[in-house]
Design an enzyme around this catalytic site. Structure first.
Site, PDB file in Angstrom:
ATOM      1  N   PHE A 106      -2.035  -0.172   1.192  1.00  0.00           N
ATOM      2  CA  PHE A 106      -0.788   1.181   1.120  1.00  0.00           C
ATOM      3  C   PHE A 106      -0.013   0.915   0.304  1.00  0.00           C
ATOM      4  CE2 PHE A 106       1.400  -1.966   3.595  1.00  0.00           C
ATOM      5  CZ  PHE A 106       2.754  -2.037   3.366  1.00  0.00           C
ATOM      6  N   LYS A 107       0.446  -0.969   0.017  1.00  0.00           N
ATOM      7  CA  LYS A 107       1.565  -0.311  -0.768  1.00  0.00           C
ATOM      8  C   LYS A 107       1.474   0.092  -2.409  1.00  0.00           C
ATOM      9  CE  LYS A 107       2.898  -4.733   0.958  1.00  0.00           C
ATOM     10  NZ  LYS A 107       1.728  -5.489   2.043  1.00  0.00           N
ATOM     11  N   ASP A 108       0.032   0.632  -2.741  1.00  0.00           N
ATOM     12  CA  ASP A 108      -0.542   1.235  -3.691  1.00  0.00           C
ATOM     13  C   ASP A 108       0.670   2.823  -3.609  1.00  0.00           C
ATOM     14  OD1 ASP A 108      -2.543   0.151  -5.239  1.00  0.00           O
ATOM     15  OD2 ASP A 108      -3.819   1.195  -4.022  1.00  0.00           O
ATOM     16  N   GLY A 111       4.545   1.219  -4.885  1.00  0.00           N
ATOM     17  CA  GLY A 111       3.954   1.049  -5.687  1.00  0.00           C
ATOM     18  C   GLY A 111       4.172   1.796  -7.243  1.00  0.00           C
TER      19      GLY A 111
END
Ligand SMILES: *Cc1c(COP(=O)(O)O)cnc(C)c1O
Length: 435
Positions: A106-108, A111
């Site tokens: 999910f950090k995409d 980011g």
């Protein structure tokens, strides 16, 4: 819109300054001065909107004063090159799959959004100096940030990670990229990496010769966009005719994801309540039970991205609820799972429902299963693709799992890193050499 520090000592700053600084000078976290409620009409029509238009509406509520609509639209569009589908696992339990981005976690979202927003500000200012983003990672943050910034003009990224302490797949996702991304392999622990980053930010010599920025999850440009997919999940549930009494269960480490959900609810998203799922690092659950927050050193678990002993976004939750444990308890309940329980959940859910969970999503699923009522709709955030934790998951399921092509592409790349010791002097010399 201005951003204030949760410590309330530093003065409020512009969005641009909050993004550039990351942490406020008084060590507080930045919060938006207003959390604007979205109009009823938006929620009436949300089922007819696609992810892009939903995200643009939400982004506009935060960043609309500071970034013109067409530029914001482009940032959102570039960020969301993938979907966040809601998938039924069984009965009233749904998985919000956040792993369809480039690094399968999910950090995409955060980011990629942050990289594009930072780049927008650099271009707008016509700045000639390049910005150096330094980020310490225990695994997933490094890959999301590195891939989010890959090829973004005017920005160099340095990822520090502890030698031998991240999985091979994770390592490949930030050591094989090249271009504007450099990986530094530190002969120490994650805490050593974090200390080096902090020391660099506080070093007067370095700050004179280069512009340093952090990309950790405290940054408002990483954290706020995570609210987008809560709205997108709601839209999908509404289309499926099951959007009443929605409960979100969030596998939590630094609590950025959960806090973004709380913000979405303040913007009017009809969420009945939240469940914070923890592994054995359960200081938040303890806070809910006792009203006392006691940070401590983290312990290692199967769900390693949640191995956090002092969640940074706890400060934001306290701020949102006026430091009242009773107020927090009205909206959030907690749960914790041991490695043994995580293993059992992964095995059971596969056996009974044919759905493969990763160790983080397993905490989310179990948190729902243990707390949901039959008349509620439960959604857990599946925060990473199970193939990122291939050895663990295959070991539990006793079967090979399918590895997505984009993960195989990373695996085929050649690792390039520079090894450094844990002392600050060497790190400083390295930074000076590239300034
Ligand atoms: C970072 C991460 C988490 C924890 O998210 P927070 O926002 O820090 O609470 C959970 N699962 C995965 C796979 C992660 O990478």
């Amino acid at each position: 819109m201005k951003y204030y520090s949760t410590n309330r000592k530093a003065s409020p700053v512009s969005l641009e300054e909050a993004v550039n600084r990351g942490l406020a000078p008084d060590k507080g976290l930045y919060m938006p001065e207003h959390i604007n409620r979205l109009p009823d009409e938006f929620f009436r029509n949300i089922a007819d909107m696609d992810f892009h238009s939903i995200a643009c509406t939400v982004a506009n509520a935060f960043f609309g004063d500071d970034i013109p609509a067409c530029d914001l639209d482009k940032i959102v569009c570039d960020t969301l090159s993938f979907d966040t589908p809601v998938v039924n696992v069984n009965d009233n339990l749904f998985s919000l799959e956040l792993f369809h981005g480039p690094t399968l976690a999910f950090k995409d979202v955060g980011g990629r959004f942050m990289a594009r927003m930072l780049s927008y500000f650099i271009k707008k200012e016509g700045r000639k100096d390049k910005v150096t983003v330094i980020v310490a990672t225990s695994g997933d943050t490094g890959s999301a940030v590195a891939n989010g910034f890959l090829g973004v003009e005017g920005i160099d990224v340095i990822v520090l990670y502890p030698e031998g302490k991240v999985s091979e797949i994770q390592e490949k996702q930030f050591t094989t990229l090249g271009r504007n991304i450099t990986a530094l392999e530190v002969a120490g622990t994650f805490d050593d990496c974090q200390r080096l980053v902090k020391s660099a930010f506080m070093d007067a010599d370095l700050n004179r010769i280069m512009t340093l920025t952090s990309a950790n999850s405290i940054n408002v440009a990483r954290f706020l966009p995570q609210s987008f997919y809560y709205f997108n999940a709601f839209a999908q549930l509404k289309r499926a005719g099951t959007a009443n009494d929605v409960v979100f269960c969030v596998p939590s480490g630094n609590f950025g994801n959960l806090t973004a959900g709380l913000i979405a609810a303040r913007m009017g998203l009809p969420v009945k309540r939240f469940i914070a799922a923890n592994n054995r690092n359960d200081v938040f659950l303890e806070y809910l039970q006792t009203g006392v927050y006691t940070p401590r050193a983290s312990v290692q678990t199967l769900a390693n991205a949640m191995d956090v002993g002092d969640p940074s976004n706890f400060a934001r939750i306290m701020d949102l609820y006026g430091h009242s444990a009773d107020a927090v308890r009205k909206d959030i309940c907690g749960c914790r799972y041991t490695d043994e329980e995580i293993r059992r959940t992964i095995a059971d859910v596969y056996r009974k429902h044919g759905y493969i969970l990763d160790p983080h999503g397993a905490c989310g699923y179990q948190g729902l299963a243990d707390n949901i009522r039959p008349d509620e709709t439960g959604v857990f955030l599946e925060t990473a693709h199970p193939a990122k934790f291939r050895d663990t998951v295959e070991g539990i399921l006793n079967t090979k799992i399918e590895i997505p092509q984009r993960l195989l592409d990373f695996m085929a790349g050649e690792k390039k890193s520079i090894r450094i010791p844990t002392g600050f002097d060497e790190f400083k010399k390295y930074l000076e050499s590239i300034a």
